[in-house]
Enzyme design. Structure first.
Site, mmCIF file in Angstrom:
data_model
loop_
_atom_site.group_PDB
_atom_site.id
_atom_site.type_symbol
_atom_site.label_atom_id
_atom_site.label_comp_id
_atom_site.label_asym_id
_atom_site.label_seq_id
_atom_site.Cartn_x
_atom_site.Cartn_y
_atom_site.Cartn_z
ATOM 1 N N LYS A 1 48.786 -10.857 12.182
ATOM 2 C CA LYS A 1 48.117 -12.072 11.512
ATOM 3 C C LYS A 1 49.092 -13.612 11.546
ATOM 4 C CE LYS A 1 44.253 -9.877 10.847
ATOM 5 N NZ LYS A 1 44.968 -8.709 11.456
HETATM 6 C C1 LIG Z 1 38.339 -11.070 11.587
HETATM 7 C C2 LIG Z 1 39.305 -9.769 11.201
HETATM 8 N N1 LIG Z 1 39.003 -9.331 10.047
HETATM 9 C C3 LIG Z 1 39.481 -8.102 9.506
HETATM 10 C C4 LIG Z 1 40.657 -7.652 10.206
HETATM 11 C C5 LIG Z 1 41.503 -6.511 9.464
HETATM 12 O O1 LIG Z 1 42.406 -6.736 8.972
HETATM 13 P P1 LIG Z 1 43.866 -5.853 8.785
HETATM 14 O O2 LIG Z 1 44.497 -5.860 9.952
HETATM 15 O O3 LIG Z 1 44.495 -6.329 7.551
HETATM 16 O O4 LIG Z 1 43.215 -4.412 8.633
HETATM 17 C C6 LIG Z 1 40.975 -8.181 11.262
HETATM 18 C C7 LIG Z 1 42.112 -7.711 12.046
HETATM 19 O O5 LIG Z 1 42.492 -7.787 13.158
HETATM 20 C C8 LIG Z 1 40.232 -9.322 11.988
HETATM 21 O O6 LIG Z 1 40.933 -10.002 13.116
#
Ligand SMILES: Cc1ncc(COP(=O)(O)O)c(C=O)c1O
Length: 168
Positions: free
Chosen positions: A118
């Protein structure tokens, strides 16, 4: 000399040509436009989904993809009409704004990810932001019951077997 062997012989026909020309003429290539609406309608019919909101629906979860905020005015309008919560997935839109406000602050709750892929990262975990302190307390209770109460946001880092919370 060698002989070409197609893995899948090309079979582009009149319909493909027609749709391609329509897309070019209308300026709509993907993600919006009449063909997308038609496709969505056909999928809804195929899946027997008459409408998105049913009596079982409790929340709308808009996902702000690639930093692009969803149409939150419209989403909030629908949520109000059907008495639904709006839980924004702002994992990909940290710092993006809609109508002068940060994504993740436009609905009832905003969820952020600080996973390694991220914009900013804590290695793992994420953050839930919202204006309802009681609800945030409940979320904290679900994540880590020992967390303090009365904060404005919950930041948590999941490092495998322990969850760290930072309270704002
Ligand atoms: C739009 C979106 N929501 C949720 C997530 C999930 O996040 P995490 O990596 O913390 O599981 C991602 C991960 O790429 C994402 O792009």
């Amino acid at each position: 000399m060698y002989k070409e062997i197609h893995l899948d012989a090309p079979n582009i026909g009149e319909l493909e040509k027609l749709y391609l020309n329509k897309a070019i003429d209308s300026g709509y290539i993907s993600s919006a436009g009449p063909s997308v609406s038609e496709f969505e309608g056909q999928c809804a019919d195929y899946l027997h989904i008459k409408k998105a909101v049913t009596e079982k629906t409790r929340a709308i979860i808009p996902v702000h993809l690639y930093g692009n905020p969803c149409n939150m005015n419209e989403i909030n309008r629908i949520a109000k009409k059907y008495n639904l919560y709006v839980i924004e997935d702002a994992a990909e839109s940290l710092g993006a704004k809609y109508g002068g406000k940060f994504t993740g602050t436009l609905g009832d709750l905003g969820c952020f990810s600080f996973n390694g892929n991220k914009t900013i990262t804590t290695g793992g975990g994420g953050m839930v932001a919202g204006g309802d302190v009681q609800r945030l307390d409940h979320i904290k209770f679900l994540i880590a019951p020992e967390c303090y109460k009365g904060s404005k946001a919950v930041l948590f880092a999941d490092t495998g077997n322990r969850i760290y919370c930072r309270i704002f």
